[in-house]
Write a protein that holds these residues in place. Structure first.
Motif, PDB file in Angstrom:
ATOM      1  N   LEU A   1      10.479 -23.662  11.634  1.00  0.00           N
ATOM      2  CA  LEU A   1      10.039 -22.990  12.838  1.00  0.00           C
ATOM      3  C   LEU A   1       8.260 -23.248  12.948  1.00  0.00           C
ATOM      4  CD1 LEU A   1      11.322 -19.381  11.337  1.00  0.00           C
ATOM      5  CD2 LEU A   1      12.505 -21.142  12.876  1.00  0.00           C
TER       6      LEU A   1
ATOM      7  N   PHE B   1       5.152 -22.761  14.892  1.00  0.00           N
ATOM      8  CA  PHE B   1       4.197 -21.798  15.458  1.00  0.00           C
ATOM      9  C   PHE B   1       2.991 -22.621  16.190  1.00  0.00           C
ATOM     10  CE2 PHE B   1       6.128 -18.550  12.759  1.00  0.00           C
ATOM     11  CZ  PHE B   1       6.178 -17.575  13.457  1.00  0.00           C
TER      12      PHE B   1
ATOM     13  N   LYS C   1      -1.003 -16.014  14.833  1.00  0.00           N
ATOM     14  CA  LYS C   1       0.126 -16.833  14.324  1.00  0.00           C
ATOM     15  C   LYS C   1       0.246 -16.789  12.796  1.00  0.00           C
ATOM     16  CE  LYS C   1      -1.390 -20.629  16.185  1.00  0.00           C
ATOM     17  NZ  LYS C   1      -2.714 -19.981  16.835  1.00  0.00           N
ATOM     18  N   ARG C   2      -0.764 -17.071  12.251  1.00  0.00           N
ATOM     19  CA  ARG C   2      -0.712 -17.194  10.615  1.00  0.00           C
ATOM     20  C   ARG C   2      -0.093 -16.086  10.032  1.00  0.00           C
ATOM     21  NH1 ARG C   2      -4.065 -15.082   6.792  1.00  0.00           N
ATOM     22  NH2 ARG C   2      -3.957 -15.650   4.758  1.00  0.00           N
TER      23      ARG C   2
ATOM     24  N   ALA D   1       3.640 -15.756  10.971  1.00  0.00           N
ATOM     25  CA  ALA D   1       4.339 -16.572  10.270  1.00  0.00           C
ATOM     26  C   ALA D   1       4.758 -16.167   8.985  1.00  0.00           C
ATOM     27  CB  ALA D   1       3.703 -17.928  10.469  1.00  0.00           C
TER      28      ALA D   1
ATOM     29  N   LYS E   1       8.323 -15.234   7.275  1.00  0.00           N
ATOM     30  CA  LYS E   1       9.020 -15.698   5.824  1.00  0.00           C
ATOM     31  C   LYS E   1       9.322 -14.968   5.157  1.00  0.00           C
ATOM     32  CE  LYS E   1       6.643 -16.908   2.533  1.00  0.00           C
ATOM     33  NZ  LYS E   1       5.779 -17.459   1.409  1.00  0.00           N
TER      34      LYS E   1
ATOM     35  N   ALA F   1       6.563 -21.502   3.659  1.00  0.00           N
ATOM     36  CA  ALA F   1       5.661 -21.689   4.604  1.00  0.00           C
ATOM     37  C   ALA F   1       4.846 -23.122   4.259  1.00  0.00           C
ATOM     38  CB  ALA F   1       4.532 -20.587   4.562  1.00  0.00           C
TER      39      ALA F   1
ATOM     40  N   ASP G   1       1.374 -24.758   5.674  1.00  0.00           N
ATOM     41  CA  ASP G   1       0.003 -24.655   6.281  1.00  0.00           C
ATOM     42  C   ASP G   1      -0.692 -25.995   6.639  1.00  0.00           C
ATOM     43  OD1 ASP G   1      -2.350 -24.181   7.338  1.00  0.00           O
ATOM     44  OD2 ASP G   1      -3.081 -23.078   5.543  1.00  0.00           O
TER      45      ASP G   1
ATOM     46  N   VAL H   1       8.768 -22.655   7.513  1.00  0.00           N
ATOM     47  CA  VAL H   1       7.692 -21.881   8.593  1.00  0.00           C
ATOM     48  C   VAL H   1       6.231 -22.850   8.675  1.00  0.00           C
ATOM     49  CG1 VAL H   1       6.651 -19.940   9.244  1.00  0.00           C
ATOM     50  CG2 VAL H   1       8.801 -19.883   8.288  1.00  0.00           C
TER      51      VAL H   1
ATOM     52  N   TYR I   1       2.747 -23.632  10.333  1.00  0.00           N
ATOM     53  CA  TYR I   1       1.634 -22.951  11.089  1.00  0.00           C
ATOM     54  C   TYR I   1       0.349 -23.522  10.440  1.00  0.00           C
ATOM     55  CZ  TYR I   1       0.335 -20.557   6.634  1.00  0.00           C
ATOM     56  OH  TYR I   1      -0.179 -20.358   5.469  1.00  0.00           O
TER      57      TYR I   1
END
Length: 583
Positions: free
Chosen positions: A95, A97, A105-106, A109, A113, A126, A128, A181, A183
């Motif tokens: 996914l 973002f 968004k953060r 996200a 999760k 996640a 980053d 995820v 982002y």
């Protein structure tokens, strides 16, 4: 009597020699743990007895049923999936973002999760990109995560024994999948990164790289990877201002911005967003990106556009994203007042509250009116009146009498010229207490004596074990999910008056505690109200410590007040005492 192992249940028993003193001591400890587990506590560390693998495909208490026995020489390899464990079986999802900076968004996200992990048993991680050195490093980390099979190695061995190849593309739903995820916590600095997805070209590159990740032979652990882009767009100025204010306030707390420079910092952020907008290419609706799977969120759940979102998990993702938002709001969790069954240690049932429970219900009424609704009570008339701090508020209870009685004194005045009824009571069976089945009305000691196998299995696997003709914590997770979706959509404060097992799960989800740890949480004693403030900063404060209350949670403990007022039988005198309590 002793608590038997699972294998004792269906095996032919033979006479055994008298147990040694060490064996008897071990049995006593096992019985103690069984009773402690049923009461909600453990001897020693409450989590020692929980499944070590948080991502099993089945309840740990079922494991013994999969072994060869004399009466079942060809047992089932893996039990059928249950809802709480089957969210993404056999699939790999990434996914990504995208969108302008400061669009939530953060927060969304990380919340997504947590939702997928908690309610669907998905293996989520996640990524980053602002904290990763380069696009190549992101792809390497994604590859290691998506191809890893360490957690399901034992399951795959069993499947291969039965002639099923877990790597076979046609053998779906035989291995639990994963969700990555992606982002950026600093969209401005990662604009030109491939994984920012800020242009059509970068989005195509992401797809190409993930397709290459999907290619390979069975020995490389390759799986088909499904990519979903998620774009957040805000058109309402009030929402833009709130997200910006939250970001700057968070920087002030961290010491990155001085309080006197707040307005200057907001101006600088608006300028950066304008520059970003000049180069950013939104997901196209002109047909050029119709082959992509994507979700476009406008003002969070106000309007949602989806494209090529098929299959079970993507549709659940859409449903969750339609509800969730990063705007600040409060949730209050409260267990019912003391019930008659509480005084005798009995499980379940539908008993009314005691005199002590009534005292707490009266305290809760004033707390709800003043603290949650922001209203005041007119001393001459006793009516609740609006103030400049009044806000709309909601109330949920279960369908059981002890929660309804606990909330019975909460006021329901109409505000906003009659357009809104404060704390209008909503009754949800979904948040009823865990149903103990054959063990309803028993004490933990009764269960150990009358059904030692049930006591032992539950002490071994509290989240997965289902009471005979009753429920497990996994059942509760599936049962409360619709309520969580609705709760996520609220911007008004909501007070939830429910039961220990239900509140443990809701609290664990909101505070980022793994669901395997929720059954052993020591929170939710009676006469305590938990005030949870949710906003974008919460994600930085999650510790996953089952015994610690995060800093965005305030526990209002009224146990001393309830004990002091329990013996005050004069209604006016008790009301005066309650009015004097400082919140």
């Amino acid at each position: 009597a002793h608590a038997p192992s699972p294998s004792d249940a269906f095996e032919v028993r033979v006479d055994r020699p008298a147990a040694s003193r060490d064996d008897e001591r071990a049995r006593v400890h096992r019985l103690t743990d069984c009773v402690a587990s049923l009461r909600g506590t453990q001897r020693g560390n409450s989590m020692d007895q929980q499944p070590k693998d948080a991502n099993l495909l089945y309840a740990k208490s079922q494991e013994d049923l999969l072994r060869v026995k004399s009466h079942n020489p060809a047992p089932t390899t893996v039990p059928p999936p249950i809802a709480a464990l089957a969210g993404n079986i056999g699939e790999r999802h990434v996914l990504v973002f995208v969108g302008l900076p400061l669009r939530g968004k953060r927060t969304i996200a990380l919340r997504l999760k947590r939702y997928l992990r908690f309610f669907h048993g998905a293996r989520c991680r996640a990524f980053d990109i602002a904290a990763t050195s380069g696009s190549g490093a992101v792809l390497d980390e994604l590859g290691r995560f998506l191809r890893s099979d360490a957690e399901t190695k034992g399951v795959n061995v069993r499947l291969e024994r039965d002639g099923i190849d877990p790597m076979d593309a046609n053998a779906k739903h035989v291995d639990s999948g994963r969700v990555a995820v992606v982002y950026s916590s600093d969209a401005s600095s990662t604009f030109y990164d491939t994984w920012s997805g800020t242009s059509k070209e970068r989005r195509r590159t992401i797809l190409r790289q993930l397709e290459e990740l999907s290619d390979g032979d069975a020995h490389s652990g390759a799986r088909k990877v499904k990519t979903i882009f998620i774009e957040t767009t805000l058109t309402k100025q009030a929402l833009k201002d709130e997200v910006l204010s939250q970001r700057v306030a968070r920087d002030v707390k961290k010491g990155l911005v001085k309080p006197e420079d707040v307005e200057r910092e907001k101006t600088a952020w608006r300028r950066r967003i304008d520059e970003y907008r000049k180069l950013y290419v939104t997901l196209q609706e002109d047909g050029s990106e119709d082959d992509l799977s994507y979700i476009k969120l406008y003002n969070y759940g106000e309007r949602v556009m989806t494209n090529r979102m098929r299959a079970y998990l993507p549709q659940r993702i859409v449903q969750f994203l339609t509800a969730t938002h990063p705007t600040a709001h409060k949730i209050y969790l409260c267990r019912h007042g003391e019930s008659e069954y509480n005084t005798t240690g009995r499980l379940g049932g539908n008993s009314p509250i005691t005199a002590k429970g009534v005292v707490f219900s009266e305290i809760l009424a004033r707390f709800a009116g003043e603290k949650i609704c922001g209203m005041r009570r007119d001393e001459s008339t006793g009516e609740w009146c609006e103030t400049s701090s009044t806000k709309r508020a909601r109330l949920w209870t279960s369908s059981l009498i002890r929660t309804i009685q606990t909330a019975a004194h909460i006021p329901h005045p109409k505000i906003s010229n009659g357009d809104w009824e404060q704390m209008s009571p909503r009754v949800y069976r979904n948040i009823d207490e865990i149903f103990a089945g054959d063990c309803e009305g028993m004490t933990p000691e009764d269960i150990v004596l009358n059904n030692p196998q049930a006591a032992h299995l539950r002490s071994m696997d509290k989240i997965g074990y289902r009471y005979p003709r009753g429920e497990s914590y996994f059942d509760l997770i599936s049962r409360i999910e619709p309520c969580i979706q609705e709760m996520e959509s609220y911007t008004e404060p909501v007070l939830i008056v429910s039961h220990q097992a239900i509140l443990r799960l809701i609290f664990a989800y909101l505070t980022g505690v793994d669901r395997e740890k929720a059954p052993g949480m020591n929170t939710f004693a009676q006469n305590v109200i938990y005030e949870i403030t949710l906003d974008a900063s919460c994600e930085d404060l999650i510790t996953n410590d089952v015994d610690a209350v995060p800093s965005f949670v305030v526990a209002h403990d009224f146990n001393a007040d309830v004990a002091r007022l329990e013996g005050v039988t004069d209604a006016e005198a008790r009301r005066a005492e309650i009015d004097a309590i400082q919140f």
